[in-house]
Enzyme design. Structure first.
Site, PDB file in Angstrom:
ATOM      1  N   ASP A  45       0.832  -1.211   0.000  1.00  0.00           N
ATOM      2  CA  ASP A  45       0.000   0.000   0.000  1.00  0.00           C
ATOM      3  C   ASP A  45       0.867   1.261   0.000  1.00  0.00           C
ATOM      4  O   ASP A  45       0.353   2.381  -0.099  1.00  0.00           O
ATOM      5  CB  ASP A  45      -1.014  -0.007   1.153  1.00  0.00           C
ATOM      6  N   SER A  46       2.197   1.087   0.062  1.00  0.00           N
ATOM      7  CA  SER A  46       3.115   2.225  -0.098  1.00  0.00           C
ATOM      8  C   SER A  46       2.906   2.885  -1.455  1.00  0.00           C
ATOM      9  O   SER A  46       3.322   4.030  -1.664  1.00  0.00           O
ATOM     10  CB  SER A  46       4.563   1.764   0.047  1.00  0.00           C
ATOM     11  N   ASP A  84      -1.198  -6.236  -0.138  1.00  0.00           N
ATOM     12  CA  ASP A  84      -1.515  -5.550   1.123  1.00  0.00           C
ATOM     13  C   ASP A  84      -3.010  -5.307   1.241  1.00  0.00           C
ATOM     14  O   ASP A  84      -3.646  -4.838   0.285  1.00  0.00           O
ATOM     15  CB  ASP A  84      -0.835  -4.169   1.126  1.00  0.00           C
ATOM     16  N   LYS A 113      -1.335  -9.423   3.172  1.00  0.00           N
ATOM     17  CA  LYS A 113      -0.565  -8.914   4.321  1.00  0.00           C
ATOM     18  C   LYS A 113      -1.394  -7.886   5.066  1.00  0.00           C
ATOM     19  O   LYS A 113      -2.051  -7.048   4.442  1.00  0.00           O
ATOM     20  CB  LYS A 113       0.760  -8.307   3.839  1.00  0.00           C
ATOM     21  N   GLU A 115      -1.333  -5.230   8.661  1.00  0.00           N
ATOM     22  CA  GLU A 115      -0.558  -4.616   9.746  1.00  0.00           C
ATOM     23  C   GLU A 115      -1.291  -4.892  11.056  1.00  0.00           C
ATOM     24  O   GLU A 115      -2.453  -4.502  11.208  1.00  0.00           O
ATOM     25  CB  GLU A 115      -0.406  -3.116   9.494  1.00  0.00           C
ATOM     26  N   GLU A 182       8.979  -4.174  10.240  1.00  0.00           N
ATOM     27  CA  GLU A 182       9.416  -2.881   9.712  1.00  0.00           C
ATOM     28  C   GLU A 182       9.902  -1.963  10.841  1.00  0.00           C
ATOM     29  O   GLU A 182       9.296  -1.904  11.920  1.00  0.00           O
ATOM     30  CB  GLU A 182       8.252  -2.187   8.972  1.00  0.00           C
TER      31      GLU A 182
HETATM   32  O1  KIV Z   1       3.438  -1.195   1.555  1.00  0.00           O
HETATM   33  C1  KIV Z   1       4.619  -1.529   1.530  1.00  0.00           C
HETATM   34  O2  KIV Z   1       5.347  -1.292   0.560  1.00  0.00           O
HETATM   35  C2  KIV Z   1       5.152  -2.222   2.689  1.00  0.00           C
HETATM   36  C3  KIV Z   1       6.616  -2.123   2.915  1.00  0.00           C
HETATM   37  C4  KIV Z   1       6.927  -2.119   4.349  1.00  0.00           C
HETATM   38  C5  KIV Z   1       7.380  -3.173   2.231  1.00  0.00           C
HETATM   39  O3  KIV Z   1       4.429  -2.812   3.433  1.00  0.00           O
END
Ligand code: KIV
Length: 264
Positions: A45-46, A84, A113, A115, A182
């Site tokens: 999600d970056s 993500d 993924k 968080e 991270e």
């Molecule tokens: O969204 C992202 O790019 C991440 C990074 C920490 C790899 O989660």
């Protein structure tokens, strides 16, 4: 270069044997270049920051993530592909299941993924019990940046390091296949990696993690609004492209482009 599709079993087997390589990809063009060169591609999600031009990842939607994941999937044949789940898409277990289902129904992502903190144990367990391959992202969590008041390094104090170890153990118990760590001290990255049986992928978490990931636009010098300490630049993409776009514009202005060879 991978000659076959990377599997979850192969990733798990790399722990303590061989480092895992990972990088982000947000579109088919880049994914095509990166595919097979690294074990894992993450549609992170970056992308909302480097590509979307936002200051954080928080206003990204599930539909936007699915759009990007679909594009990456079209290009990827070898690397293991993780997508993500964006901020707000897994507040409750019910919503998490509903949105995770969208990723599996509409894309060919191999895993998702999220968080998380230890309070998400039951939610992660519910996803894993339902058959989702889950990577748990702990430590500095960009989706918590407004709560934390910025991107803050974690695990500096022993108590915080112990909390992160506890969280990683809980996620392993819940069924997560891996942990992305991270923004923690090298010692904390080491301690978490030693404490669990599943692989850890670090970003700003020291050399002792089972693997490393970087955001591609950071690693290749395209995003230079700020450069975190953990980023190593493998090329100066921005300068390269600046030079190319200037050369193109100059050729158009001077009628050097297109030539007869480039005309019908
Ligand atoms: O969204 C992202 O790019 C991440 C990074 C920490 C790899 O989660």
């Amino acid at each position: 270069m991978l000659d076959k599709k990377m599997t979850l079993g192969q990733l798990r087997a790399k722990k303590g044997v061989e480092k895992i390589t990972a990088i982000t990809a947000y579109d088919a063009l880049m994914a095509h270049i990166f595919d097979g060169e690294v074990d894992i591609l993450l549609v992170g999600d970056s992308l909302n920051m480097s590509f979307g031009g936002n200051n954080d990842t928080l206003n990204l939607t599930t539909e936007e993530m699915i759009y990007h994941t679909k594009a990456v999937c079209r290009a990827v044949k070898h690397s293991f592909l993780i997508a993500d789940m964006p901020f707000g898409s897994y507040i409750t277990t019910k919503e998490a299941l509903k949105n995770a289902r969208k990723f599996y129904k509409h894309t060919r992502a191999d895993a998702i993924k999220l968080e998380v903190g230890i309070e998400k144990y039951a939610l992660i367990k519910a996803l894993c019990d339902e058959g989702f391959a889950v990577m748990a992202h702990i430590g500095l969590k960009p989706q918590f940046m407004r709560f934390d008041g910025g991107f803050k390094i974690k695990g500096k104090q022993e108590a915080q390091c112990n909390e992160l170890i506890e969280c990683a153990l809980a996620m392993q118990e819940a069924g997560a296949f891996g942990i992305l760590i991270e923004g923690v001290t090298k010692q904390t990255g080491h301690a978490i990696t030693q404490a669990i049986k599943i692989p850890t992928i670090g970003i700003g978490a020291g050399v002792d993690c089972d693997g490393q990931i970087l955001v591609w636009s950071d690693a290749f010098g395209f995003f230079d609004t700020f450069q975190p300490k953990f980023v190593r630049r493998y090329c100066d993409g921005k300068s390269m492209l600046k030079e190319a776009i200037r050369a193109y514009a100059k050729d158009v202005k001077s009628c050097a482009f297109p030539s007869d060879r480039e005309s019908y």
